[in-house]
Design a protein around this motif. Structure first.
Motif, PDB file in Angstrom:
ATOM      1  N   LEU A   1      -6.672  -3.532   1.553  1.00  0.00           N
ATOM      2  CA  LEU A   1      -5.776  -2.863   0.619  1.00  0.00           C
ATOM      3  C   LEU A   1      -6.523  -2.016  -0.401  1.00  0.00           C
TER       4      LEU A   1
ATOM      5  N   ASP B   1       0.827  -1.209   0.000  1.00  0.00           N
ATOM      6  CA  ASP B   1       0.000   0.000   0.000  1.00  0.00           C
ATOM      7  C   ASP B   1       0.862   1.260   0.000  1.00  0.00           C
TER       8      ASP B   1
ATOM      9  N   ASP C   1       1.215   3.960  -3.198  1.00  0.00           N
ATOM     10  CA  ASP C   1       0.696   5.301  -2.921  1.00  0.00           C
ATOM     11  C   ASP C   1       1.743   6.379  -3.164  1.00  0.00           C
TER      12      ASP C   1
ATOM     13  N   LYS D   1      -2.274  -2.557  -7.066  1.00  0.00           N
ATOM     14  CA  LYS D   1      -2.202  -3.140  -5.721  1.00  0.00           C
ATOM     15  C   LYS D   1      -2.690  -4.583  -5.723  1.00  0.00           C
TER      16      LYS D   1
END
Length: 478
Positions: free
Chosen positions: A96, A34, A38, A67
């Protein structure tokens, strides 16, 4: 029952429901996935769909699908259909992607349409590892391994395979003809039925022979004389075991010696490694930025031109030279027994005679020099040297580069053991994760994307094992 650990009642109602975040511990690797994604600028990396369309049905953001894939490959789930199911039942994946559940077609299309962008993400993680000190950049090991494609051996055609299959069909036709002759001599009802079955089988074999003849011409018309029906880019490749060849791809990797991270990789459909050394060394040099990069490779990578190109790229190769001459096998002196003397541009033979330069020639684009002595006829050990009139030695114009590399190898006798310890277990680990069937996609471009995800997952798990989840996440956000 009081002596056993008891679970909760399925029908129990909670006044305050559990938070989804409570099910994902702080050191869970899913948090690394994650945090890493990001921090990426997906538009700069080349992902499609980062800016939504003004009309039509809302799409999933590329970060969501990326992801899903990275989590899936980290946990050995590569199928788009299985990822669809995991998104609906896996608590970690629900955490997630926020309980989103894209269908398998959306997931599969994302991987197909964003191959180059996924490769850029893989490279971005390597640069991240370099920035936080996980890559040493002093010594790397290069190796290649064959990975199975979707294509089976029965759906791959080469001149040798077609010739073998034609011989088998010919033998089957001859056998059925003999059986048909035997059945013709009988006159009962069973014989008539048998003749009909044999005739049908013969016609099927003749159709198969005609198809093989058509395929023989198709194979002859291709540049590499090979045709694969299921995956047109897959190629038959030899392996170490006898009669254990496979149809697949040749995966090249460069692994750093410090923490065994893959810093560069490539997927080709060429069955040998002879022309891969310089390319992989350049990629490793670009990633590490090191001035004195030592590249270890096995003898399958040896090529004089590749060694010279590798040094020109700023890397120092250490590759054993295979002994291809038959002189040693016959009990005679090999070229390594003749000592070059650069000050006089001559060779000294085992008998002490001087082999002087005679002329230069060009063969296959290489400038070669020929040396020999005029005293071979009276030499007492000529029988141990050559059956010809004279023993001639050939020297390439860049032979000094090869000799310097041999000296480095002699000074590092455990070089090949070090190479094996750095790179070979990486292939074993990835193949174990992939399962019995290695690649799941077809065509070289899609297979490369699939390998990018495997390499990214391997590096991420390796970084987590070295630093731990909290430290790696802090490094990403710092």
């Amino acid at each position: 029952m009081s002596r056993f650990v008891e679970g909760c009642d399925r029908r129990q109602i909670a006044l305050l429901p559990d938070c989804l975040d409570d099910y994902v511990t702080e050191d869970n690797p899913v948090r690394v996935v994650d945090a890493f994604i990001d921090e990426l600028d997906l538009a700069v990396l080349g992902f499609a769909g980062v800016v939504p369309e003004p009309t039509g049905r809302p799409a999933y953001h590329p970060s969501t699908l990326l992801k899903i894939y990275l989590y899936g490959y980290v946990n050995q789930v590569q199928s788009s259909r299985r990822l669809e199911r995991e998104a609906q039942r896996n608590i970690e994946l629900m955490w997630l992607i926020g309980k989103l559940a894209p269908d398998f077609k959306t997931i599969a299309d994302f991987r197909r349409d964003n191959g180059e962008a996924i490769r850029a993400v893989c490279r971005q993680f390597v640069l991240l590892c370099r920035g936080i000190g996980l890559i040493g950049g002093a010594t790397v090991a290069v190796d290649g391994s064959r990975f199975k494609a979707v294509n089976t051996r029965d759906k791959n055609y080469t001149p040798g395979a077609i010739r073998l299959r034609m011989e088998q069909v010919d033998a089957s036709i001859a056998r059925y003809l003999r059986m048909l002759d035997t059945a013709d001599r009988q006159e009962d009802r069973v014989a008539e039925l048998r003749i009909a079955r044999l005739s049908e089988r013969l016609e099927a074999l003749r159709r198969q022979m005609r198809q093989l003849q058509v395929m023989e011409q198709a194979v002859a018309d291709t540049p590499d004389h090979q045709v694969s029906l299921t995956d047109p880019d897959a190629r038959a490749m030899a392996t170490n075991g006898k009669s254990t060849g496979m149809v697949g791809y040749n995966v090249q990797t460069v692994v750093d010696a410090k923490h065994h991270l893959i810093i560069a990789h490539e997927v080709t459909n060429v069955g040998h490694d002879k022309h891969q050394l310089a390319n992989m060394a350049r990629q490793a040099k670009e990633v590490t930025g090191a001035n004195g990069l030592t590249v270890l490779a096995d003898r399958g990578y040896f090529s004089g031109e590749q060694v010279v190109a590798c040094e020109a790229a700023g890397a120092t190769p250490i590759v054993p030279k295979p002994l291809t001459s038959g002189a040693k096998a016959d009990g005679r002196f090999g070229k390594q027994d003749f000592i070059y003397q650069p000050e006089t541009d001559t060779y000294r033979c085992p008998a002490g005679e001087q082999l002087i330069w005679r002329y230069n020639t060009v063969e296959h684009g290489l400038t070669l020099s020929r040396y020999w002595s005029s005293n071979c006829g009276t030499c007492p050990i000529k029988a141990r040297c050559t059956p010809s009139k004279q023993r001639r030695v050939t020297r390439w114009e860049h032979e000094a580069v090869i000799e310097a590399m041999q000296q480095r190898l002699d000074a590092m006798p455990d070089a090949m053991r070090v190479r094996r310890s750095i790179v070979e277990h990486v292939f074993g680990t990835i193949k174990d994760w992939m399962g019995r069937d290695h690649f799941r996609t077809r065509r070289l471009a899609n297979v490369r994307t699939e390998m990018n995800l495997h390499v990214l997952a391997y590096n991420l798990k390796r970084a987590v094992a070295v630093l731990g989840t909290p430290a790696l996440m802090a490094a990403m956000r710092g």
